[in-house]
Design a protein around this motif. Structure first.
Motif, mmCIF file in Angstrom:
data_model
loop_
_atom_site.group_PDB
_atom_site.id
_atom_site.type_symbol
_atom_site.label_atom_id
_atom_site.label_comp_id
_atom_site.label_asym_id
_atom_site.label_seq_id
_atom_site.Cartn_x
_atom_site.Cartn_y
_atom_site.Cartn_z
ATOM 1 N N VAL A 297 55.824 50.716 12.547
ATOM 2 C CA VAL A 297 57.224 51.168 12.558
ATOM 3 C C VAL A 297 57.793 51.128 11.143
ATOM 4 C CG1 VAL A 297 59.560 50.542 13.320
ATOM 5 C CG2 VAL A 297 57.678 50.629 14.974
ATOM 6 N N GLU A 298 57.513 50.047 10.407
ATOM 7 C CA GLU A 298 57.995 49.935 9.029
ATOM 8 C C GLU A 298 57.426 51.035 8.138
ATOM 9 O OE1 GLU A 298 56.904 45.924 7.987
ATOM 10 O OE2 GLU A 298 58.578 45.065 9.140
ATOM 11 N N ALA A 299 56.260 51.583 8.507
ATOM 12 C CA ALA A 299 55.631 52.651 7.732
ATOM 13 C C ALA A 299 56.053 54.039 8.212
ATOM 14 C CB ALA A 299 54.113 52.517 7.808
ATOM 15 N N GLY A 300 56.974 54.109 9.171
ATOM 16 C CA GLY A 300 57.487 55.397 9.633
ATOM 17 C C GLY A 300 56.881 55.913 10.914
ATOM 18 N N LEU A 301 55.940 55.196 11.491
ATOM 19 C CA LEU A 301 55.351 55.601 12.769
ATOM 20 C C LEU A 301 56.149 54.927 13.880
ATOM 21 C CD1 LEU A 301 51.561 55.247 11.872
ATOM 22 C CD2 LEU A 301 52.996 57.281 11.714
ATOM 23 N N THR A 302 57.332 55.464 14.133
ATOM 24 C CA THR A 302 58.296 54.785 15.001
ATOM 25 C C THR A 302 58.149 55.100 16.482
ATOM 26 O OG1 THR A 302 59.914 56.528 14.598
ATOM 27 C CG2 THR A 302 59.994 54.592 13.149
ATOM 28 N N ASP A 303 57.317 56.081 16.825
ATOM 29 C CA ASP A 303 57.066 56.388 18.235
ATOM 30 C C ASP A 303 55.879 55.532 18.668
ATOM 31 O OD1 ASP A 303 56.664 57.383 20.755
ATOM 32 O OD2 ASP A 303 56.303 59.458 20.117
ATOM 33 N N VAL A 304 56.169 54.354 19.203
ATOM 34 C CA VAL A 304 55.140 53.394 19.586
ATOM 35 C C VAL A 304 55.091 53.297 21.108
ATOM 36 C CG1 VAL A 304 54.357 50.997 19.416
ATOM 37 C CG2 VAL A 304 55.472 52.086 17.455
ATOM 38 N N SER A 305 53.907 53.456 21.660
ATOM 39 C CA SER A 305 53.754 53.320 23.112
ATOM 40 C C SER A 305 52.646 52.323 23.416
ATOM 41 C CB SER A 305 53.440 54.672 23.758
ATOM 42 O OG SER A 305 52.195 55.163 23.304
ATOM 43 N N TYR A 306 52.771 51.707 24.589
ATOM 44 C CA TYR A 306 51.807 50.712 25.055
ATOM 45 C C TYR A 306 51.303 51.148 26.418
ATOM 46 C CZ TYR A 306 54.163 47.783 21.591
ATOM 47 O OH TYR A 306 54.706 47.284 20.430
ATOM 48 N N MET B 95 44.658 50.847 7.403
ATOM 49 C CA MET B 95 44.712 51.953 8.361
ATOM 50 C C MET B 95 45.853 52.897 8.014
ATOM 51 S SD MET B 95 44.018 49.963 11.922
ATOM 52 C CE MET B 95 42.972 48.533 11.882
ATOM 53 N N LEU B 96 46.993 52.308 7.657
ATOM 54 C CA LEU B 96 48.143 53.119 7.269
ATOM 55 C C LEU B 96 47.877 53.864 5.966
ATOM 56 C CD1 LEU B 96 50.900 50.566 8.235
ATOM 57 C CD2 LEU B 96 50.636 52.866 9.219
ATOM 58 N N ARG B 97 47.163 53.256 5.046
ATOM 59 C CA ARG B 97 46.862 53.889 3.757
ATOM 60 C C ARG B 97 45.984 55.126 3.942
ATOM 61 N NH1 ARG B 97 42.724 54.305 0.549
ATOM 62 N NH2 ARG B 97 41.431 52.767 1.633
ATOM 63 N N VAL B 98 44.962 55.046 4.810
ATOM 64 C CA VAL B 98 44.033 56.174 4.964
ATOM 65 C C VAL B 98 44.560 57.226 5.943
ATOM 66 C CG1 VAL B 98 42.051 54.763 4.324
ATOM 67 C CG2 VAL B 98 42.589 55.104 6.757
ATOM 68 N N LEU B 99 45.682 56.944 6.590
ATOM 69 C CA LEU B 99 46.294 57.900 7.511
ATOM 70 C C LEU B 99 47.149 58.895 6.741
ATOM 71 C CD1 LEU B 99 46.756 58.547 10.586
ATOM 72 C CD2 LEU B 99 48.878 57.233 10.352
ATOM 73 N N ASP B 100 46.987 60.166 7.039
ATOM 74 C CA ASP B 100 47.827 61.204 6.432
ATOM 75 C C ASP B 100 49.144 61.241 7.209
ATOM 76 O OD1 ASP B 100 49.069 63.431 5.411
ATOM 77 O OD2 ASP B 100 47.510 64.851 6.049
ATOM 78 N N ARG B 101 50.109 60.461 6.746
ATOM 79 C CA ARG B 101 51.370 60.343 7.484
ATOM 80 C C ARG B 101 52.237 61.593 7.376
ATOM 81 N NH1 ARG B 101 53.339 54.750 5.406
ATOM 82 N NH2 ARG B 101 51.467 54.717 4.145
ATOM 83 N N ASP B 102 51.849 62.557 6.524
ATOM 84 C CA ASP B 102 52.564 63.828 6.459
ATOM 85 C C ASP B 102 52.114 64.786 7.563
ATOM 86 O OD1 ASP B 102 54.072 63.065 4.247
ATOM 87 O OD2 ASP B 102 52.521 63.751 2.844
ATOM 88 N N ASP B 103 50.970 64.530 8.141
ATOM 89 C CA ASP B 103 50.469 65.348 9.239
ATOM 90 C C ASP B 103 51.359 65.106 10.453
ATOM 91 O OD1 ASP B 103 49.004 66.057 11.697
ATOM 92 O OD2 ASP B 103 47.287 66.357 10.365
ATOM 93 N N PRO B 104 51.897 66.158 11.076
ATOM 94 C CA PRO B 104 52.802 65.963 12.217
ATOM 95 C C PRO B 104 52.128 65.293 13.422
ATOM 96 C CG PRO B 104 52.312 68.298 11.909
ATOM 97 C CD PRO B 104 51.717 67.570 10.742
#
Length: 172
Positions: A93-102, A38-47
């Protein structure tokens, strides 16, 4: 929706600005690999990049019933929703998606109204047949579930909890 294995998504790197998986991780052979895909196919540069996961709450009654009466007797690994949620959040979080909500999502299996024995039989059939319809121990699974559910409905409960957690991980 796309058919295939979550551990081997057939998409190029960074193909999506959002990836959603509802009730998927506990059906994978390797949840960590599925999250990695999921992290691989996600464009993590997209804001606006984000991953949205839905899994059962750690105290989900339906998952607990399935684990006890179907999954474990079938010799399968039990579903531990809390572990999966923690694993997914940590990996994001380790991949840079640090804003995590539940966010809790209420859901329940509500049988047709009727006597507790009828409700128990109906719910046991639904649960045992959902993933184990052709398992040789299906009749024993149903009977075991039915006894547990008879006590549940006999105590005045009107539904079986199937609550979930919506986890969203995105860039800060």
């Amino acid at each position: 929706m796309h058919p295939g294995r979550a551990e081997h998504l057939p998409f190029p790197d960074g193909a999506f600005d959002a990836v959603t998986a509802s009730w998927v991780l506990h059906y994978t052979d390797d949840p960590q690999a599925a999250i990695g895909e999921m992290l691989r196919v996600l464009d993590r540069d997209d804001p606006h990049a984000r991953i949205v996961l839905v899994q059962g709450t750690p105290d989900n009654h339906m998952v607990e019933l399935l684990n006890r009466h179907c999954v474990l007797p079938a010799g399968e690994q039990d579903d531990h929703q809390g572990h999966l949620l923690h694993l997914a959040a940590r990996q994001c979080v380790e991949a840079g998606l640090t804003d995590v909500s539940y966010r809790a999502v209420d859901a329940a299996l509500v049988p047709d109204p009727g006597a507790p024995d009828r409700q128990a039989a109906q719910t046991a059939r639904i649960l045992a047949d959902f993933w184990h319809a052709h398992h040789p121990d299906n009749p024993a699974m149903r009977a075991s579930l039915e006894q547990d559910l008879l006590a549940h409905y006999g105590a005045g409960h009107q539904a079986v909890d199937d609550s979930a957690v919506l986890v969203t991980a995105r860039r800060p």
